[in-house]
Design a protein around this motif. Structure first.
Motif, short mmCIF file in Angstrom:
data_model
loop_
_atom_site.label_atom_id
_atom_site.label_comp_id
_atom_site.label_asym_id
_atom_site.label_seq_id
_atom_site.Cartn_x
_atom_site.Cartn_y
_atom_site.Cartn_z
N PHE A 168 1.58 6.75 -6.99
CA PHE A 168 0.58 7.36 -7.34
C PHE A 168 0.76 8.82 -7.39
O PHE A 168 0.70 9.72 -8.45
N ILE B 136 -5.10 7.79 -13.19
CA ILE B 136 -5.59 8.30 -11.85
C ILE B 136 -6.76 7.35 -11.62
O ILE B 136 -7.16 7.29 -10.30
N TYR C 57 0.96 -1.31 -0.12
CA TYR C 57 -0.05 0.04 0.02
C TYR C 57 1.00 1.13 0.05
O TYR C 57 0.53 2.21 -0.58
N TRP D 149 2.15 1.57 -3.71
CA TRP D 149 0.94 2.30 -4.26
C TRP D 149 1.01 3.89 -4.16
O TRP D 149 0.58 4.45 -5.01
N ALA D 150 0.98 4.23 -2.98
CA ALA D 150 0.65 5.71 -2.65
C ALA D 150 1.66 6.59 -3.19
O ALA D 150 1.36 7.37 -3.80
N VAL E 150 -5.43 -0.81 -6.27
CA VAL E 150 -5.38 -0.69 -4.91
C VAL E 150 -6.54 -1.47 -4.27
O VAL E 150 -6.28 -2.27 -3.31
N PHE E 151 -7.88 -1.11 -4.80
CA PHE E 151 -9.10 -1.51 -4.26
C PHE E 151 -8.90 -3.30 -4.68
O PHE E 151 -9.43 -4.14 -3.77
N THR F 81 -6.92 -5.07 -2.15
CA THR F 81 -7.48 -5.33 -1.06
C THR F 81 -8.31 -6.47 -1.00
O THR F 81 -8.59 -7.04 0.22
N THR G 198 -5.26 3.48 -11.07
CA THR G 198 -4.49 2.92 -9.87
C THR G 198 -5.35 2.71 -8.57
O THR G 198 -5.25 1.63 -8.05
N PRO G 199 -6.50 3.51 -8.43
CA PRO G 199 -7.31 3.06 -7.19
C PRO G 199 -7.95 1.83 -7.32
O PRO G 199 -8.30 1.09 -6.53
N ILE G 200 -8.26 1.39 -8.44
CA ILE G 200 -9.05 0.21 -8.87
C ILE G 200 -8.00 -0.83 -8.60
O ILE G 200 -8.28 -2.09 -8.04
#
Length: 112
Positions: free
Chosen positions: A14, A97, A7, A10-11, A104-105, A108, A100-102
């Protein structure tokens, strides 16, 4: 420990590609590209370790997560390559943009 490393990387990745792809000085773009490569290698290493531990519970999610991660990395390399050339489109930054959250989700979902 591997999840926290994943995580964190990834942050940082990003923030790094947003910073690097919005710069107009070529040296800053190249510096950002090198930093991005370091962090996506760390992402791949930590994701392999997490995947080895989670594969028996969620084999399909692990495979899909690997494909999504590789797609984000390929998209990042494409964006940096086009930023160094003349034919850069801001759509690549917006796609990163969103992607990347996809990723990371989805990571998870694999973790839990």
């Amino acid at each position: 420990m591997w999840i926290i490393l994943n995580y964190s990387c990834w942050a940082i990745l990003f923030v790094n590609f947003i910073w690097g792809l919005t710069r107009s000085i070529k040296k800053h773009v190249i510096d950002s590209m090198m930093i991005a490569r370091l962090f996506y290698w760390l992402i791949m290493i930590s994701q392999v370790v997490i995947s080895l531990r989670s594969f028996h519970r969620h084999p399909l999610l692990v495979i899909i997560g690997a494909v999504i991660t590789l797609a984000v990395i390929a998209l990042t390399e494409t964006a940096y390559g086009r930023k160094q050339d003349v034919n850069y489109s801001p759509k690549l930054l917006w796609l990163l943009i969103i992607a990347t959250p996809i990723a990371v989700f989805h990571q998870t979902l694999v973790n839990y």
